[in-house]
Motif scaffolding. Structure first.
Motif: not given
Lengths: 442, 443
Positions: A372, A381-382, A384, A410-411, A418
């Motif tokens: 982070k 956003n996509h 982990l 999905d990611i 994005e």
């Protein structure tokens, strides 16, 4: 605009970012002069004027290149005739004379004592040279000082509405030109000394960053994260710092098969300098917590750095060295293959201003697990996300990332959408607004 | 004389804790009790208690002219009992006025209608029992989770004896027809009430939106829109989450003033009145049929199942949880059954939606997790542990097989649209014929 490198001759991401930004700014209709320390040949920049101040980096080429500098036909309002003659004289290179010339007559807005102090602050003493570390060339301050002087000579020819300087090496030049011409200064923070060296901050670089950031009318930071670090480290109000996310230049890449013959199991990739700031320790410790649940997994730590021997030892101590592979520094085809083969890309950086590599992994259909404490976490956003110190959490994300193919799919699907939106045009639009803001102010 | 039909959804899920893969076999509680308690008490203070108080006052003030309907999920009731029992009392007070209809749904607010018919029926059964026990009413109207509906679901529900069902007035189904009429299922006698999503969303979503051209919305303005609608309209169905009042739209937006003014503004035109769903179908037993060949819901802009089945993660999680059903029922273990059913709540899958870049803002607002990926990971970690736990319990095979056969026969019977003998399913009222009765006066 002042930069330290330009593609194809690049050492890091700075040159790539400058290319993307200037191209997009040119599309907005701006007339850009971009000055790098030395053109190496092979650069292609039809969208702007790309130039070097006659070979700062290479003494052998200097005299020859000086002849190619165009003699200006018009003077900037801040230089009188006599000064101009002196300036012309200075082109016949004589470092001592140039310096004294600059100190005396070309700085109507900067008093002599100030400029002396300024140059002294960026030129290298023998003692400081010994103290230098963190992978910088031993004469980097000298080069910065030289670049500053030579760029000053160059700008006597032209008028600018805005001076835009990228990273600390060009800040002294940016500050000097700004004082010299009266044009507003915008500094662009791609990374701070804080991000690059962590615990062992070089105080002189930090001081030069402070000079640029405090003198500038506005500061661009490559992420909100970096914006907050600029604010914390240099104590300037947040309303002067603007987050301008980098864009992505789509490039042709070669995809390799997702599975290797040598290793039919899953692959998790760490890529980059193996230094404290990149968080390799967290990666290895988390890996040890993954192996009990997902046994057929290979952790690849690609890169070199001062922490590499320690990481090898740590993997051994944790009893997972059979799950680890240390290929050293990879590039070109090997790099593309590594990114293609990987099931997960891990970027556990302690402090990462942007983290372009995480976005590049997406291009290779590899989902990113990012700390982070990175700029990439803001635009992706996509992905982990975890805190760089949270070993257990990273392990949990890796386990799930490895066992749920549906989540990986999905990611990737979402991340690719994005990335399409992450255009340099958006960055340029923001920079253009900042230019208008500061140009009006001054 | 057109009627305004107000129906509010009350629901709180049992949110699961942040369960790590390595927590397996740690015997941790799966549910985040602290979080659930905090949310439940917060929403009770902001919404349930003040709104119930206002509703009670309005019902008394208008002495029989103002009516509302609620559906309260079994899980919401369970949490009220645990964390704020005064909310249950306030609903009972409302029930005692005689002007409040309680609607049935699945006790666990689940998607069982899409995966497991036997389970769907069992959860409805449980909910009907709860409503009867708490409010002394046997629900005659049904709403499925998130208004999920199609002809197949309509057949099952009609077979259970419900007289009416509530669903979304989706454009893709109506195709130009009006939601402001009562319709009938094409194959049985059950009536369908369709949400007028335009007017409903004006209150539920747009009320406090300053960029909206009609901001600020007063009750008078809203009532004037309704009053000027088509003279042939039978009903305007305003269906929304109860949390609209005080939670989604905070007190400071003026939502309570709006609600306070709403009945008198509607009743100012004497042609208009309020009706509950069950009254509506008595007054207007619509004969026109409407078919839902594909499944709709009231979620997101798509008004389909994509909020819960929109990506691979959601589908995997759903497949995995329902795959456990047969084994869990065979263990005849009440604890396992209860946990399994709480894990079926639609919210868990809603949090995993990755439509987050467009209308996913709504998903993010409701989610207790940082990202849909986190929601998936915590859920799957927990499910992995739960599946292991289930395997440790022996199954009582002989009994369950028998039960399965009976249920299967029963469902076949439902699908054949034969009337069901009341003895077979005594909890539910028999599918009675609706006879037209005169409208109550409001002159």
């Amino acid at each position: 605009m002042l930069g330290w490198e330009y593609p194809p001759h690049i050492a890091g991401g700075l040159g790539v970012a400058c290319e993307g930004l200037t191209k997009a700014l040119a599309r907005v209709g701006l007339d850009i002069t971009f000055v790098v320390p030395c053109l190496m040949g092979g650069e292609s920049a039809p969208h702007m004027t790309l130039r070097d101040p006659s070979g700062v980096m290479s003494k052998s080429k200097r005299k020859q290149r000086i002849k190619k500098v165009k003699i200006p036909s018009a003077l900037t309002p801040y230089v009188d005739d006599k000064s101009f003659d002196d300036l012309l004289a200075a082109f016949k290179y004589d470092p001592d004379k140039t310096s004294s010339l600059l100190r005396s007559s070309l700085f109507p807005r900067l008093n002599r004592a100030e400029f002396e102090k300024f140059l002294a602050s960026i030129s290298l003493t023998k003692r400081a040279e010994k103290l230098l570390g963190a992978g910088y060339g031993s004469n980097v301050f000298e080069q910065v000082a030289l670049y500053t002087e030579k760029v000053l000579e160059l700008v006597a020819e032209e008028e600018f509405d805005v001076i835009h300087a990228h990273d600390w090496m060009t800040y002294p030049a940016g500050v000097a030109i700004s004082k010299f011409t009266g044009a507003p200064l915008v500094v662009h923070v791609h990374s701070l000394e804080y991000d690059r060296s962590g615990k062992t901050v070089n105080t002189r670089i930090h001081a030069i960053e402070a000079l640029g950031i405090h003198t500038a009318s506005a500061v661009c930071a490559v992420s909100y994260y970096t914006r907050s670090i600029v604010h914390q480290q240099h104590h300037i109000p947040l309303n002067k710092v603007f987050a301008v996310h980098n864009g992505i230049l789509s490039k042709k890449i070669k995809h390799y098969p997702k599975r290797m013959e040598k290793w039919p199991g899953k692959v998790v990739l760490f890529l980059g300098r193996v230094t404290y700031q990149k968080g390799p320790d967290c990666f290895v410790r988390a890996a040890a917590k993954v192996v009990p649940y997902v046994s057929d997994v290979l952790f690849v730590m690609a890169g070199t750095g001062d922490q590499l021997p320690r990481m090898k030892k740590l993997a051994n101590e944790l009893g997972i060295s059979q799950n680890f592979y240390f290929p050293g520094f990879v590039k070109g085809k090997d790099l593309e293959e590594a990114l293609s083969v990987a099931d997960l890309y891990i970027m556990p950086s302690v402090s990462e201003p942007f983290g372009l590599s995480a976005l590049e992994a997406v291009d290779f259909d590899t989902p990113a697990l990012i700390s982070k404490q990175s700029g990439a976490a803001e635009v992706l956003n996509h992905a982990l996300k975890f805190d760089f110190w949270d070993v257990d959490r990273l392990a949990d994300l890796m386990i799930n990332g490895l066992i749920h193919e549906e989540m990986r799919t999905d990611i990737i699907w979402g991340a690719k959408e994005e990335l399409k939106k992450l255009r340099w045009d958006a960055a340029a639009a923001k920079v253009y607004k900042i230019y208008n803001l500061v140009a009006v102010k001054n | 004389m057109p009627s305004v039909c107000l129906y509010f959804q009350v629901h709180q899920p049992f949110r699961v804790r942040k369960f790590a893969y390595a927590d397996s076999c740690s015997q941790l509680n799966y549910f985040d009790d602290l979080k659930n308690k905090t949310v439940c008490q917060k929403v009770a203070q902001k919404c349930y208690l003040p709104t119930n108080a206002l509703m009670l006052e309005l019902i008394k003030r208008f002495a029989g002219q103002f009516k509302v309907a609620y559906s309260i999920s079994g899980l919401a009731i369970e949490q009220f009992r645990l964390y704020c029992p005064e909310v249950i009392n306030s609903f009972r007070e409302l029930a005692s006025t005689g002007y409040v209809e309680f609607i049935a749904e699945t006790y666990y607010h689940s998607l069982s209608s899409l995966y497991d018919e036997q389970e769907f029926i069992a959860q409805i059964d449980k909910q009907v029992g709860l409503m009867e026990e708490l409010f002394g009413q046997r629900p005659r109207t049904f709403r499925n989770t998130e208004l999920i509906y199609d002809d197949r679901i309509g057949n099952i529900v009609a077979g259970l004896g419900f007289r009416a069902m509530i669903t979304e007035g989706a454009d893709s189904i109506l195709q130009g027809r009006s939601p402001n009429y009562t319709y009938r299922h094409p194959n049985n006698n059950m009536r369908l009430l369709l949400k007028n999503y335009g007017y409903s969303d004006d209150i539920a979503f747009r009320f406090s939106n300053r960029a909206w051209q009609h901001y600020p919305l007063s009750a008078e303005k809203f009532a004037s829109w309704l009053h000027s609608s088509n003279a042939n309209d039978q009903c305007i169905n305003l269906f929304m989450d109860y949390e609209t009042f005080g939670e989604h739209q905070w007190d400071v937006t003026g939502i309570f003033d709006f609600l306070n003014q709403f009945p008198q503004s509607i009743l100012a035109n004497q042609q208009w009145n309020f009706a509950t769903p069950d009254e509506l179908i008595c007054w207007y037993p619509g004969q026109e049929t409407i078919s839902f060949p594909h499944t709709v819901s009231w979620a997101d802009l798509d008004r389909d199942l994509s909020a819960w089945q929109g990506n691979r993660m959601q589908n995997k999680a759903l497949d995995n949880i329902y795959a456990l059903g047969q084994h869990i029922k065979a263990t005849q273990n009440d604890h396992l059954l209860d946990v399994w059913r709480k894990l079926q709540t639609s919210d868990h899958f809603y949090y995993m939606s990755t439509k987050s870049l467009s209308d996913g803002a709504v998903h993010a607002y409701f989610s207790p997790y940082e990202s849909p990926y986190d929601a998936f990971i915590y859920y799957m970690n927990l499910l992995h542990d739960f599946a292991q736990q289930c395997q440790r319990y022996p199954t009582q095979t002989s009994c369950s097989t028998n039960q399965l056969v009976i249920e299967k026969e029963y469902i076949t019977e439902l699908n054949s649209e034969e009337p069901i003998p009341s003895s077979n399913y005594e909890r539910f009222s028999v599918n009675e014929t609706i006879t037209e009765i005169p409208l109550p006066g409001n002159k």
